[in-house]
Design a protein around this motif. Structure first.
Motif, PDB file in Angstrom:
ATOM      1  N   GLU A 102      33.808  52.048  34.834  1.00  0.00           N
ATOM      2  CA  GLU A 102      34.630  51.097  35.676  1.00  0.00           C
ATOM      3  C   GLU A 102      35.147  51.296  37.389  1.00  0.00           C
ATOM      4  O   GLU A 102      34.910  50.215  37.650  1.00  0.00           O
ATOM      5  N   TRP A 103      35.382  52.511  37.115  1.00  0.00           N
ATOM      6  CA  TRP A 103      36.246  53.171  38.122  1.00  0.00           C
ATOM      7  C   TRP A 103      35.533  52.726  39.305  1.00  0.00           C
ATOM      8  O   TRP A 103      35.926  53.050  40.474  1.00  0.00           O
ATOM      9  N   HIS A 104      34.250  53.788  38.889  1.00  0.00           N
ATOM     10  CA  HIS A 104      33.241  53.850  39.913  1.00  0.00           C
ATOM     11  C   HIS A 104      31.928  52.999  40.368  1.00  0.00           C
ATOM     12  O   HIS A 104      31.782  52.964  41.600  1.00  0.00           O
ATOM     13  N   ALA A 105      32.086  52.167  39.361  1.00  0.00           N
ATOM     14  CA  ALA A 105      31.643  50.831  39.845  1.00  0.00           C
ATOM     15  C   ALA A 105      32.602  49.981  40.548  1.00  0.00           C
ATOM     16  O   ALA A 105      32.264  48.406  40.788  1.00  0.00           O
ATOM     17  N   GLY A 106      33.967  50.355  40.766  1.00  0.00           N
ATOM     18  CA  GLY A 106      34.606  49.226  41.106  1.00  0.00           C
ATOM     19  C   GLY A 106      35.886  47.747  40.799  1.00  0.00           C
ATOM     20  O   GLY A 106      36.004  46.944  40.855  1.00  0.00           O
ATOM     21  N   LEU A 107      35.549  47.940  39.557  1.00  0.00           N
ATOM     22  CA  LEU A 107      35.536  46.865  38.736  1.00  0.00           C
ATOM     23  C   LEU A 107      37.244  47.148  37.975  1.00  0.00           C
ATOM     24  O   LEU A 107      37.565  46.445  37.853  1.00  0.00           O
ATOM     25  N   ARG A 108      37.866  47.770  38.780  1.00  0.00           N
ATOM     26  CA  ARG A 108      39.167  48.575  38.636  1.00  0.00           C
ATOM     27  C   ARG A 108      40.134  48.381  39.397  1.00  0.00           C
ATOM     28  O   ARG A 108      39.341  48.630  40.266  1.00  0.00           O
ATOM     29  N   GLY A 109      41.226  47.675  39.314  1.00  0.00           N
ATOM     30  CA  GLY A 109      42.364  48.111  40.290  1.00  0.00           C
ATOM     31  C   GLY A 109      43.109  48.764  40.107  1.00  0.00           C
ATOM     32  O   GLY A 109      43.453  49.849  38.537  1.00  0.00           O
ATOM     33  N   TYR A 110      44.007  49.497  41.179  1.00  0.00           N
ATOM     34  CA  TYR A 110      44.829  50.374  41.177  1.00  0.00           C
ATOM     35  C   TYR A 110      46.170  50.201  40.878  1.00  0.00           C
ATOM     36  O   TYR A 110      47.069  51.215  40.770  1.00  0.00           O
ATOM     37  N   LEU A 111      46.722  49.107  40.931  1.00  0.00           N
ATOM     38  CA  LEU A 111      48.367  48.499  41.097  1.00  0.00           C
ATOM     39  C   LEU A 111      48.715  49.674  39.993  1.00  0.00           C
ATOM     40  O   LEU A 111      49.824  50.600  39.985  1.00  0.00           O
ATOM     41  N   HIS A 112      48.039  49.389  38.614  1.00  0.00           N
ATOM     42  CA  HIS A 112      48.558  49.781  37.217  1.00  0.00           C
ATOM     43  C   HIS A 112      49.155  51.074  37.884  1.00  0.00           C
ATOM     44  O   HIS A 112      49.789  51.945  37.929  1.00  0.00           O
ATOM     45  N   PRO A 113      47.653  52.065  37.394  1.00  0.00           N
ATOM     46  CA  PRO A 113      48.024  53.271  37.424  1.00  0.00           C
ATOM     47  C   PRO A 113      48.486  54.186  38.741  1.00  0.00           C
ATOM     48  O   PRO A 113      49.245  54.512  38.959  1.00  0.00           O
ATOM     49  N   GLY A 114      47.982  53.246  39.830  1.00  0.00           N
ATOM     50  CA  GLY A 114      49.165  53.546  41.499  1.00  0.00           C
ATOM     51  C   GLY A 114      50.669  53.700  40.796  1.00  0.00           C
ATOM     52  O   GLY A 114      51.857  54.458  40.909  1.00  0.00           O
ATOM     53  N   LEU A 115      51.345  52.415  39.825  1.00  0.00           N
ATOM     54  CA  LEU A 115      52.569  52.614  40.013  1.00  0.00           C
ATOM     55  C   LEU A 115      53.150  54.344  38.800  1.00  0.00           C
ATOM     56  O   LEU A 115      54.522  54.518  38.930  1.00  0.00           O
ATOM     57  N   ILE A 116      52.264  54.040  37.598  1.00  0.00           N
ATOM     58  CA  ILE A 116      52.833  55.366  37.221  1.00  0.00           C
ATOM     59  C   ILE A 116      52.100  56.424  37.835  1.00  0.00           C
ATOM     60  O   ILE A 116      53.198  57.698  38.035  1.00  0.00           O
ATOM     61  N   ALA A 117      51.525  56.699  38.855  1.00  0.00           N
ATOM     62  CA  ALA A 117      51.448  57.358  40.073  1.00  0.00           C
ATOM     63  C   ALA A 117      52.550  57.977  40.194  1.00  0.00           C
ATOM     64  O   ALA A 117      52.820  59.312  40.893  1.00  0.00           O
ATOM     65  N   LEU A 118      52.845  56.452  41.098  1.00  0.00           N
ATOM     66  CA  LEU A 118      54.297  56.779  42.073  1.00  0.00           C
ATOM     67  C   LEU A 118      55.046  58.590  41.146  1.00  0.00           C
ATOM     68  O   LEU A 118      56.259  58.543  41.709  1.00  0.00           O
ATOM     69  N   PHE A 119      55.232  57.759  39.459  1.00  0.00           N
ATOM     70  CA  PHE A 119      56.458  58.381  38.911  1.00  0.00           C
ATOM     71  C   PHE A 119      56.176  59.955  38.763  1.00  0.00           C
ATOM     72  O   PHE A 119      57.128  60.848  38.245  1.00  0.00           O
ATOM     73  N   PHE A 120      54.372  60.089  38.461  1.00  0.00           N
ATOM     74  CA  PHE A 120      54.319  61.582  38.256  1.00  0.00           C
ATOM     75  C   PHE A 120      54.464  62.171  39.471  1.00  0.00           C
ATOM     76  O   PHE A 120      54.562  63.203  39.652  1.00  0.00           O
TER      77      PHE A 120
END
Length: 169
Positions: A102-120
């Motif tokens: 789904e990520w390679h097809a562009g079907l998912r948004g990066y908001l949720h993982p992007g917020l987690i990535a800030l903490f990482f």
């Protein structure tokens, strides 16, 4: 003789008011008190004091409850919990991890993982990026997100049901 029976009116809540029971003989008794909304009722002498928690106490309580739930809860392992959020966030920060189609097809948004990535990223920059911390960050992030919803509901309830009545507009 008149039959006045002690009974709580719909808004009485223990103030000791009397109302006349339907079907009892009519006489010179006092008229029935109009129903009182207990949320807007003023305390009467001898009644229990109203309990109202401070906003700070509610915030601390909600956060403590959600964090405890996140840390203590052990649920069935569902891979999508990880592949669609923390795994993608891990790849964003550390350069490796699995991305589903789904990520390679562009079907998912990066908001949720992007917020987690800030903490990482914060953990990485402070040298606190141990496996145990990286494991806890998504749990604590989920507790924080759930707390926001809880506190928004609390704020709405306080606005809709104030401790003291507002004047009619």
């Amino acid at each position: 003789a008149e039959a006045v029976i002690p009974a709580m009116s719909s808004g009485d809540k223990g103030t000791g008011e009397l109302r006349q029971r339907r079907g009892a003989p009519q006489g010179d008794s006092a008229p029935a008190a109009p129903p009182v909304n207990p949320l807007h009722a003023a305390p009467t002498p001898g009644s229990a004091p109203q309990f109202r928690m401070s906003t700070a106490a509610v915030v601390v309580g909600v956060l403590a409850w959600r964090v405890a739930g996140a840390l203590l809860q052990q649920t069935y392992f569902v891979p999508d919990e990880h592949w669609q959020g923390p795994e993608v966030a891990h790849k964003m920060v550390f350069g490796y991890g699995h991305e589903t189609w789904e990520w390679h097809a562009g079907l998912r948004g990066y908001l949720h993982p992007g917020l987690i990535a800030l903490f990482f990223k914060a953990a990485q920059m402070t040298g606190a990026d141990s496996p145990a911390v990286i494991f806890l960050i998504p749990k604590l992030f989920s507790a924080l997100v759930a707390s926001v919803g809880d506190l928004a509901t609390f704020a709405l309830a306080r606005r809709l049901f104030p401790a003291t009545p507002r004047a009619a507009h």
